[in-house]
Design a protein around this motif. Structure first.
Motif, mmCIF file in Angstrom:
data_model
loop_
_atom_site.group_PDB
_atom_site.id
_atom_site.type_symbol
_atom_site.label_atom_id
_atom_site.label_comp_id
_atom_site.label_asym_id
_atom_site.label_seq_id
_atom_site.Cartn_x
_atom_site.Cartn_y
_atom_site.Cartn_z
ATOM 1 N N LEU A 180 0.823 -1.210 0.000
ATOM 2 C CA LEU A 180 0.000 0.000 0.000
ATOM 3 C C LEU A 180 0.861 1.265 0.000
ATOM 4 C CD1 LEU A 180 -3.002 -0.489 2.481
ATOM 5 C CD2 LEU A 180 -3.077 -0.301 0.004
ATOM 6 N N ALA A 181 2.025 1.197 0.638
ATOM 7 C CA ALA A 181 2.895 2.378 0.732
ATOM 8 C C ALA A 181 3.500 2.756 -0.618
ATOM 9 C CB ALA A 181 4.004 2.124 1.746
ATOM 10 N N LYS A 182 3.402 1.870 -1.615
ATOM 11 C CA LYS A 182 3.979 2.164 -2.933
ATOM 12 C C LYS A 182 2.934 2.492 -3.996
ATOM 13 C CE LYS A 182 8.327 -0.419 -2.532
ATOM 14 N NZ LYS A 182 9.212 -1.405 -3.207
ATOM 15 N N VAL A 183 1.655 2.435 -3.650
ATOM 16 C CA VAL A 183 0.615 2.727 -4.635
ATOM 17 C C VAL A 183 0.677 4.206 -5.007
ATOM 18 C CG1 VAL A 183 -1.864 2.720 -5.106
ATOM 19 C CG2 VAL A 183 -0.845 0.901 -3.724
ATOM 20 N N GLU A 184 0.490 4.502 -6.304
ATOM 21 C CA GLU A 184 0.494 5.876 -6.789
ATOM 22 C C GLU A 184 -0.823 6.185 -7.481
ATOM 23 O OE1 GLU A 184 3.892 6.229 -9.338
ATOM 24 O OE2 GLU A 184 5.346 6.083 -7.679
#
Length: 614
Positions: A535-539
């Motif tokens: 989730l921390a890498k979703v853009e």
């Protein structure tokens, strides 16, 4: 027995064998042969007797059981306000049963309805651990032979049980306060909320509407976590039969409270019906609670709370167990947010007695369990009634009085029940499908719109930037990030977008409880963004697929490209009043599937067990 229920039960028993045996051995060691207060040195016992002159003669008699009262009373929370008058009812009833009762301690009780969308919500889930620790402190005086746990709402019942199970050699009953009577209909209430969000209703109109919905002492009437707790408690065999949903402040409610007090006095090790809490909360009882939750479309919060409660009893369950049981158990109940009725409608249609009768007949429940009402779960097909001032039990209904609320077993609302576990490169998450339009909202594939706070999402809605197909990704809402607050406030905005014809979904490592309504979501996403979750890498613009039919939660992006992305930085730590004191606990909270607790069992010196920080 249904084969899936049998299989899942065996799997839980095998998975839990070592921890359960260790737990039960500790409880057996802690059992006494006489009243526990009799083991205290004279000075210690004198301190206990000094505060209770009226019960001193009874407590000096070594045949008298002493019952501890632990209460979540406050007059801020409507569901707990009625508990203020319970101790006197309990003392009177326990005395009639040949025992004594002392108020052992209070536990905090937050109302998520009051703090919804406010800074205080960030400490709500952590209050469950504080409640568990408070129960242990109350019982640590070692003068009680049994206990009554008074509480109702979201974190309170799980916390009471997590703490109570550390003294599982004692008998305990959960004592609820009952729901308030029905006020404004849920559909009308939500329509006004949506009109207000669109600027079509005034603040005064909204407040008047809300006060018609939440209007008196008692539990809120929608089927959220508070009422799911009550159902779960009865399915565990920890309420008296039919006690869950009798309205607050009625003669029958008082009679049930007195009956619970008399019953716990009869279950101590000083009598002939010794029934310790540790043996009531068994693997089979946990499966019964899971089935009851699923067959009614109950709160998704219980996929964390029940995990934590089971763990406190040495029993290990996980989301695969929920998923497998959900695929086997039919959906038999439709009440808000899964239908138009409320918990009072459920009670009038047949309530717990009818639900349990149907599930037993279908082979979905274990009948051979111990309960506070005695051996065997069939007793819970009875419902309470009033005879003079006392509660009596009679056979409950054999058919639903309203098939739009409680369906017959051979004609369920759905062949599978309310919870799906989604898995994929974004991790594992929970989706509640019982409130969704079948075949319409169980599949969402759309570009991501990423947020790191509820306020960011609300601002984007108010500015008109969300009028398109999207999957809202709300991250850094997990246990370690900010205590995993409820995000129910966001449902109004997302519902409006759906009504405008857009395809909408929500993916978050936060919570949404049982009141999510029609919006498809993947919640409790684990690992959370702060703990290495993708989730921390979703853009913004990434395509996300939420597919309940195939149990899939997928970020559609090249794996090599994702590996090169730098995780987003979390927002600053919560700085609301009082938040800093919880920082050490927040940093060690387990993931959602592990129960989101910062507590673990440790063997206690001299028997019993205690809770300790992980």
């Amino acid at each position: 027995m249904n084969k899936t229920v049998q299989h899942v039960t065996r799997r839980i028993v095998e998975r839990s064998r070592a921890s359960r045996e260790s737990y039960l051995a500790r409880m057996a060691t802690a059992k006494g042969s006489g009243p526990f207060r009799a083991t205290l040195p004279c000075s210690n016992l004198a301190h206990d007797l000094a505060g209770c002159p009226s019960c001193r003669p009874a407590l000096l008699d070594e045949k008298t059981p002493n019952i501890g009262i632990i209460s979540a009373y406050n007059d801020l929370v409507s569901a707990h306000q009625p508990l203020g008058r319970y101790p006197e009812l309990i003392r009177q009833a326990v005395a009639e049963a040949g025992g004594a009762a002392q108020f052992a301690g209070g536990v905090p009780a937050m109302c998520d309805g009051i703090i919804q969308g406010e800074p205080g919500m960030d400490v709500s889930l952590m209050s469950r651990d504080v409640i568990a620790l408070s129960v242990v402190i109350a019982l640590s005086h070692n003068v009680f032979d049994g206990a009554l746990l008074l509480g109702v709402c979201d974190k309170i019942v799980p916390g009471l049980l997590m703490g109570g199970l550390q003294y599982g050699h004692l008998p305990m009953l959960l004592v609820p306060a009952g729901p308030m009577r029905s006020g404004i209909g849920n559909r009308e209430k939500n329509q006004l909320r949506e009109r207000f969000a669109k600027g079509e209703a005034t603040h005064d109109e909204l407040l008047a509407s809300e006060m018609r919905a939440y209007h008196s002492p008692g539990t809120c009437t929608f089927y959220g976590t508070a009422n799911s707790n009550q159902l779960m408690a009865e399915m565990l065999g920890l309420h008296l039969p039919g006690a869950s949903f009798v309205n607050a402040e009625t003669p029958l409610r008082d009679a049930l409270t007195k009956a619970a007090a008399r019953r716990v006095a009869a279950l101590t090790h000083l009598g002939t019906e010794y029934t310790p809490l540790a043996e009531v909360v068994s693997e089979k009882a946990i499966v019964n609670a899971m089935i009851g939750l699923l067959a009614t479309g109950g709160s998704t919060n219980e996929t964390m709370h029940l995990v934590a409660v089971a763990n406190a009893a040495g029993i290990s369950i996980n989301w695969d167990d929920f998923a497998d049981l959900s695929a086997a158990a039919p959906l038999l109940v439709r009440i808000y947010p899964n239908g138009s009725g409320d918990i009072n409608s459920f009670q009038q249609a047949g309530g717990m007695a009818l639900l349990i009768r149907e599930l037993l007949a279908g082979g979905f429940l274990h009948e051979d369990v111990r309960t506070v009402a005695g051996p065997g779960f069939s007793r819970y097909t009875e419902e309470p009634a009033l005879a003079g001032e006392k509660a009596i039990w009679q056979q409950g209904p054999e058919q639903s009085r309203d098939l739009s609320i409680v369906a017959a077993l051979d004609k369920p609302f759905a062949s599978v029940s309310g919870i799906k576990v989604l898995s994929g490169n974004l991790g594992r998450a929970i989706m509640k499908i019982s409130a969704l339009a079948e075949g319409e909202n169980t599949f969402v594939e759309a570009p991501a719109m990423v947020f790191s706070s509820q306020q960011e999402l609300e601002q984007a809605f108010q500015e008109g930037r969300m009028q398109r197909d999207l999957v809202a990704v709300l991250r850094f809402q997990g246990p370690r990030a900010n205590g995993m607050p409820e995000l129910h406030k966001l449902i109004t905005f997302l519902s409006i977008l759906m009504d405008q014809g857009y395809q909408v979904g929500l993916v978050t490592d936060g919570r949404l409880s049982g009141a999510s309504g029609k919006v498809p979501f993947a919640i409790h996403c684990t690992p959370e963004a702060l703990a290495g979750g993708l989730l921390a890498k979703v853009e913004d613009g990434d395509i996300i697929c939420m597919d309940a039919r195939n149990n899939l939660l997928e970020l559609k992006a090249d794996a090599a490209a994702l590996a090169q992305r730098t995780p987003a930085a979390p927002p600053a730590e919560p700085d609301g009043l009082g938040h800093a004191i919880f920082a050490p606990l927040r940093r060690i909270l387990a993931g959602a599937e592990e129960g989101a607790s910062g507590l673990a069992q440790r063997p206690a010196v001299g028997g019993g067990s205690v809770l300790a920080l992980l």
